[in-house]
Design a protein around this motif. Structure first.
Motif, PDB file in Angstrom:
ATOM      1  N   PRO A 117       0.833  -1.208   0.000  1.00 57.07           N
ATOM      2  CA  PRO A 117       0.000   0.000   0.000  1.00 57.07           C
ATOM      3  C   PRO A 117       0.868   1.258   0.000  1.00 57.07           C
ATOM      4  O   PRO A 117       1.822   1.373   0.762  1.00 57.07           O
ATOM      5  CB  PRO A 117      -0.787  -0.133   1.310  1.00 57.07           C
ATOM      6  CG  PRO A 117      -0.784  -1.595   1.620  1.00 57.07           C
ATOM      7  CD  PRO A 117       0.529  -2.112   1.124  1.00 57.07           C
ATOM      8  N   GLY A 118       0.532   2.185  -0.889  1.00 56.37           N
ATOM      9  CA  GLY A 118       1.284   3.428  -0.954  1.00 56.37           C
ATOM     10  C   GLY A 118       2.541   3.371  -1.800  1.00 56.37           C
ATOM     11  O   GLY A 118       3.172   4.411  -2.046  1.00 56.37           O
ATOM     12  N   GLN A 119       2.930   2.175  -2.264  1.00 54.15           N
ATOM     13  CA  GLN A 119       4.111   2.047  -3.112  1.00 54.15           C
ATOM     14  C   GLN A 119       3.711   2.063  -4.579  1.00 54.15           C
ATOM     15  O   GLN A 119       2.633   1.595  -4.944  1.00 54.15           O
ATOM     16  CB  GLN A 119       4.863   0.754  -2.815  1.00 54.15           C
ATOM     17  CG  GLN A 119       5.607   0.723  -1.493  1.00 54.15           C
ATOM     18  CD  GLN A 119       6.421  -0.550  -1.357  1.00 54.15           C
ATOM     19  OE1 GLN A 119       5.966  -1.639  -1.659  1.00 54.15           O
ATOM     20  NE2 GLN A 119       7.657  -0.406  -0.902  1.00 54.15           N
ATOM     21  N   SER A 120       4.592   2.568  -5.420  1.00 54.16           N
ATOM     22  CA  SER A 120       4.348   2.561  -6.854  1.00 54.16           C
ATOM     23  C   SER A 120       5.152   1.442  -7.502  1.00 54.16           C
ATOM     24  O   SER A 120       6.063   0.876  -6.890  1.00 54.16           O
ATOM     25  CB  SER A 120       4.755   3.900  -7.468  1.00 54.16           C
ATOM     26  OG  SER A 120       6.166   4.054  -7.415  1.00 54.16           O
ATOM     27  N   LEU A 121       4.814   1.126  -8.744  1.00 57.45           N
ATOM     28  CA  LEU A 121       5.573   0.114  -9.469  1.00 57.45           C
ATOM     29  C   LEU A 121       7.024   0.535  -9.662  1.00 57.45           C
ATOM     30  O   LEU A 121       7.922  -0.311  -9.703  1.00 57.45           O
ATOM     31  CB  LEU A 121       4.917  -0.161 -10.820  1.00 57.45           C
ATOM     32  CG  LEU A 121       3.670  -1.045 -10.789  1.00 57.45           C
ATOM     33  CD1 LEU A 121       3.002  -1.074 -12.162  1.00 57.45           C
ATOM     34  CD2 LEU A 121       4.020  -2.462 -10.349  1.00 57.45           C
ATOM     35  N   SER A 122       7.274   1.831  -9.755  1.00 59.75           N
ATOM     36  CA  SER A 122       8.650   2.306  -9.901  1.00 59.75           C
ATOM     37  C   SER A 122       9.489   1.987  -8.667  1.00 59.75           C
ATOM     38  O   SER A 122      10.721   1.934  -8.742  1.00 59.75           O
ATOM     39  CB  SER A 122       8.668   3.813 -10.172  1.00 59.75           C
ATOM     40  OG  SER A 122       8.115   4.521  -9.073  1.00 59.75           O
ATOM     41  N   GLU A 123       8.812   1.784  -7.532  1.00 61.90           N
ATOM     42  CA  GLU A 123       9.508   1.414  -6.302  1.00 61.90           C
ATOM     43  C   GLU A 123       9.586  -0.102  -6.119  1.00 61.90           C
ATOM     44  O   GLU A 123      10.086  -0.576  -5.105  1.00 61.90           O
ATOM     45  CB  GLU A 123       8.784   2.022  -5.092  1.00 61.90           C
ATOM     46  CG  GLU A 123       8.728   3.528  -5.087  1.00 61.90           C
ATOM     47  CD  GLU A 123       7.850   4.055  -3.961  1.00 61.90           C
ATOM     48  OE1 GLU A 123       8.408   4.416  -2.906  1.00 61.90           O
ATOM     49  OE2 GLU A 123       6.610   4.083  -4.133  1.00 61.90           O
TER      50      GLU A 123
END
Length: 316
Positions: free
Chosen positions: A82-88
């Motif tokens: 939750p709150g993370q993006s695919l870039s991360e």
């Protein structure tokens, strides 16, 4: 019995199971009429710490699978938190890119409802089978709105990472079925035709099966581990953390005792991972390290046999 939504002869999905899948098992399940699924470390024995290597290894395993079957098969995608993006989440992106390049159609998305992941898969015309780690009505409905094609309702009686609730499959399944309009597959404790029949009688559109395929002839599980599963009864398991169950090997009992004293799931899971997790015990057969994670119905598993036989048993 054609399941046109899934594109297979039978509404059976083989769970990804991380390390303990490979091209041979996945192709065998698909050739038998189910949907085989490559886990995130399918076909591997060593840990990769570079996303590029993870993607390359998956690409090779996909090609191996295509060489063994012309039937549909899928790939497992773990969502960012939750709150993370695919870039991360470079490892998730590496697996997605490998699948897109190979024109994989079926994506078993496991974790939380992650809009960015859903949108990207749909942009590549993917078929999303969403298995929330903890199934809830809210998560199922949100996943449907984002384009999920199938929801998997998993009970606490499953193997692998357990839901946070105590509801077993036959309790959570009707709730999820009533909450959405898309097909719902049942997961957890389904090891034979009777448990499969019970799930279908409750309204499941199909079944999602992991533990039963661990003893398939084609599964890369060590023979010592397969024999242990066959010899164990359903009561021969212990909770080694708040969300992991394992066959009660001496090592697993140590983890269970530590968890009972500490009641700290994060610490327990870290200790299990540092000891080798399921890779060491299940893939390599080193039963004095790591854990053998299974569902609560292992007493129903009696022999090692080809994946096709298991599929045929489940559809009887």
């Amino acid at each position: 019995m054609q399941n046109t939504d899934l594109g297979t002869n039978y509404p059976i999905i083989q769970a990804p199971m991380n390390w303990v899948t490979n091209a041979a098992l996945v192709a065998a399940v698909s050739n038998a009429g189910g949907l085989g699924v490559l886990g995130t470390n399918a076909g591997q024995t060593t840990v990769a710490t570079n996303p590029d290597i993870v993607g390359e290894r998956m690409s090779r395993e996909i090609e191996k699978t295509k060489g063994l079957t012309d039937k549909p098969f899928g790939i497992n995608i773990l969502t960012p938190g939750p709150g993370q993006s695919l870039s991360e989440s470079p490892y998730t992106m590496a697996l997605l890119n490998a699948a897109f390049e190979a024109d994989i159609h079926h994506f078993i998305v496991v974790g939380v409802v992650h809009p960015e992941t859903f949108v990207l898969i749909k942009q590549h015309h993917g078929f999303i089978i969403f298995r929330p780690l903890t199934p809830t009505i809210e998560a199922a409905q949100q996943a449907e709105r984002l384009g999920a094609d199938i929801i998997v309702a998993t009970g606490r009686n499953e193997g692998g990472v357990l839901p946070d609730t105590d509801l077993d499959t036959l309790m959570i399944l009707p709730e999820i079925i009533d909450a959405v309009t898309i097909p719902v597959f049942a997961a957890g404790g389904i090891n034979d035709r009777w448990t499969a029949k019970a799930a279908l009688k409750l309204g499941a559109a199909g079944i999602y099966v992991g533990t039963r395929f661990l003893v398939a002839s084609e599964a890369p599980v060590a023979m010592a581990t397969k024999k242990l599963i066959i010899q164990s009864k359903s009561h021969d398991t212990v909770l080694v953390s708040g969300n992991q169950r394992a066959v009660a090997t001496p090592r697993a009992r140590e983890f269970a005792d530590n968890y009972f004293e500490q009641q700290d799931t994060v610490t327990s899971n870290r200790q299990i991972s540092q000891d080798g997790g399921l890779r060491t015990a299940m893939l390599l057969g080193q039963l004095d390290h790591g854990i053998v994670t299974v569902n609560t119905g292992i007493g129903l598993i009696e022999k090692v046999e080809p994946a096709a036989n298991i599929v045929n048993e489940l559809i009887k």
